[in-house]
Enzyme design. Sequence first.
Site, PDB file in Angstrom:
ATOM      1  N   GLU A  39       4.187   2.357  -4.215  1.00 41.68           N
ATOM      2  CA  GLU A  39       3.610   3.218  -2.976  1.00 41.68           C
ATOM      3  C   GLU A  39       4.207   2.680  -1.704  1.00 41.68           C
ATOM      4  OE1 GLU A  39      -0.648   3.765  -2.561  1.00 41.68           O
ATOM      5  OE2 GLU A  39      -0.248   4.965  -0.555  1.00 41.68           O
ATOM      6  N   ARG A 265      -2.851  -8.100 -14.214  1.00 41.67           N
ATOM      7  CA  ARG A 265      -1.941  -8.281 -12.693  1.00 41.67           C
ATOM      8  C   ARG A 265      -1.870  -9.925 -12.713  1.00 41.67           C
ATOM      9  NH1 ARG A 265      -3.249  -4.695  -9.133  1.00 41.67           N
ATOM     10  NH2 ARG A 265      -2.743  -6.338  -7.020  1.00 41.67           N
ATOM     11  N   LYS A 275      -1.839  -5.726  -0.842  1.00 38.34           N
ATOM     12  CA  LYS A 275      -1.170  -5.079   0.056  1.00 38.34           C
ATOM     13  C   LYS A 275      -2.010  -5.203   1.387  1.00 38.34           C
ATOM     14  CE  LYS A 275       1.196  -1.966  -1.999  1.00 38.34           C
ATOM     15  NZ  LYS A 275       2.108  -0.876  -2.303  1.00 38.34           N
TER      16      LYS A 275
END
Length: 555
Positions: A39, A265, A275
Amino acid sequence: MQANETETPPVVSNFLRDIVQDDLASGKHKSIVTRFPPEPNGYLHLGHAKSICINFGMAEEFGGRCHLRFDDTNPAKEEQEFIDSIQRDVKWLGFDWGDNLYHASDYFEQLYSWAEHLIKSGDAYVDDQTVDEMRTSRGTLTEPGKNSPFRDRSVAESLDLFARMRAGEFLPGTRVLRAKIDMTAGNINLRDPALYRIVHAEHPRTGDKWKIYPTYDFAHGQSDALEHITHSICTLEFEDHRPLYEWLLAHLPVPAKPRQYEFARLNMTYTILSKRHLTQFVRDKHVAGWDDPRMPTIAGMRRRGIPPEALKDFVKRAGVARANSVVDIAMFDACVREYLNKSAPRYMAVLKPLKVVIENYPEGSGEELECVNNPEDPAAGSRKVPFSRELYIEQDDFMENPPKKFFRLSPGQEVRLRYAYFITCREAIKNAAGEVIELRCTYDPATRGGNAPDGRKVKATMHWVSAAHAKTAEVRIYNPLFTRPDPGADGNPVDDLNPASLEVIKEAYLEPALVTDDIKGTIQFERLGYFCRDTDPGLIFNRTIGLRDTYAKAK
Ligand code: ATP
Ligand code: MG
């Protein structure tokens, strides 16, 4: 130090590779298609590097292809700067998407008609409840949800309202399009999830054309299907979304049925890979920007001098698993050091200078001494470094009253200046405050090159820079951005920021080749660590990493 087997464990297979291999062997797929779907709402970080290596790496290994797809469905947070930085970073890692650059926004028209398809088949409806009403009627992990009063409105009415949402007739937050699945489902993602929201914001690619935007869940799987992705690899937080991913593929006339697979992750000690928090550090100016060398962003690591090869090696060694874990930052550092030890040319620089005058060296003369560029790499050759009567050494390399095991310079002690001569300290000169400001030494001319013909030994070898030839540079030393291995464990990671994460040395002295040579990439300052030129104008060097594990000491 030679790289050996204990430092470099063999790269083992992982469950994702096994799945791909099986699918190719069984003929389920002739070739594989993966994608990396960022994104564009921030810069990529080390965690994304892992996802990139998995997706692009497997496509490369198995002769398939990997798409770069921007998941640009939330115009409120997305910017062109991020789109550009993401492409730069993927390329810098050495991957190539070729012609396969896509955007979820390429599919907005198709997604819209598929949303209509769901309404027509009774699988979606427009809900007029407020955000709060929807939240309370969704239920909890232990309680089922309740049907919306708008759930059974007619297909015609939902179609009409949906078209008017698109036309911009309604305010954001007043209506959503929801899938009609099951408000009592154990998996909350199946309790009539939102498919479209009203958002009135300028989109970097479609401008103000759209007043409604698909949710991640609605856009993602359908984009995968449109691109004929075979293996849609994502992180574990999407595991609970997989039933919805599959439900949508089953209820739509999609051209392909991709499969979603999840892996854990990447997490690392002393590091934040989120982020949301990284955005906060940049916005609130805790760091100098997304590419601040202290940031775990790909751009930050590049500016700090971390070679892409070292980064990829680290990701490989961290492995791919389904169990969550936290990688020790010492392992990252070890990968960087191992790579740089083999590849980085050596130079001499003095960060905290102390002047040395060699009293018996003829005044006004000088010479050039041959210095080896990289003892780990004979092919790197050698260079000439100027030597003269006045030099700088490191303040730390001298002690007036040394403890027993201090073998570097002290009054009466003989040491080797690397590639130069043996010198002996005769006197320390002090200022009014009693600080040592200069050393008077003598040298042994017979030891030129750094060895005594009589075979006598010294216990220390020190780096140095000729004072008359030294170039002045700023050197930025980066320390860990956080004071604890688990930043944010007690709340906001901002509270755990290390106030001493940046140390600026305004006047370091460099051997002249560091300025005249066309320095590319990361180099070693002998005995000090690895450094690279900063992108700021002027002669500025960043410390990439020290020579030793400083975290081990901290423990
Ligand atoms: P963040 O959690 O930092 O906000 P994100 O997941 O929201 O990141 P996206 O742009 O959506 O960021 O991520 C693109 C891809 O990178 C996704 O497939 C995501 O699963 C993957 N990814 C993100 N963070 C990590 C991580 N720490 N380790 C491995 N993969 C990650
Ligand atoms: Mg995300």
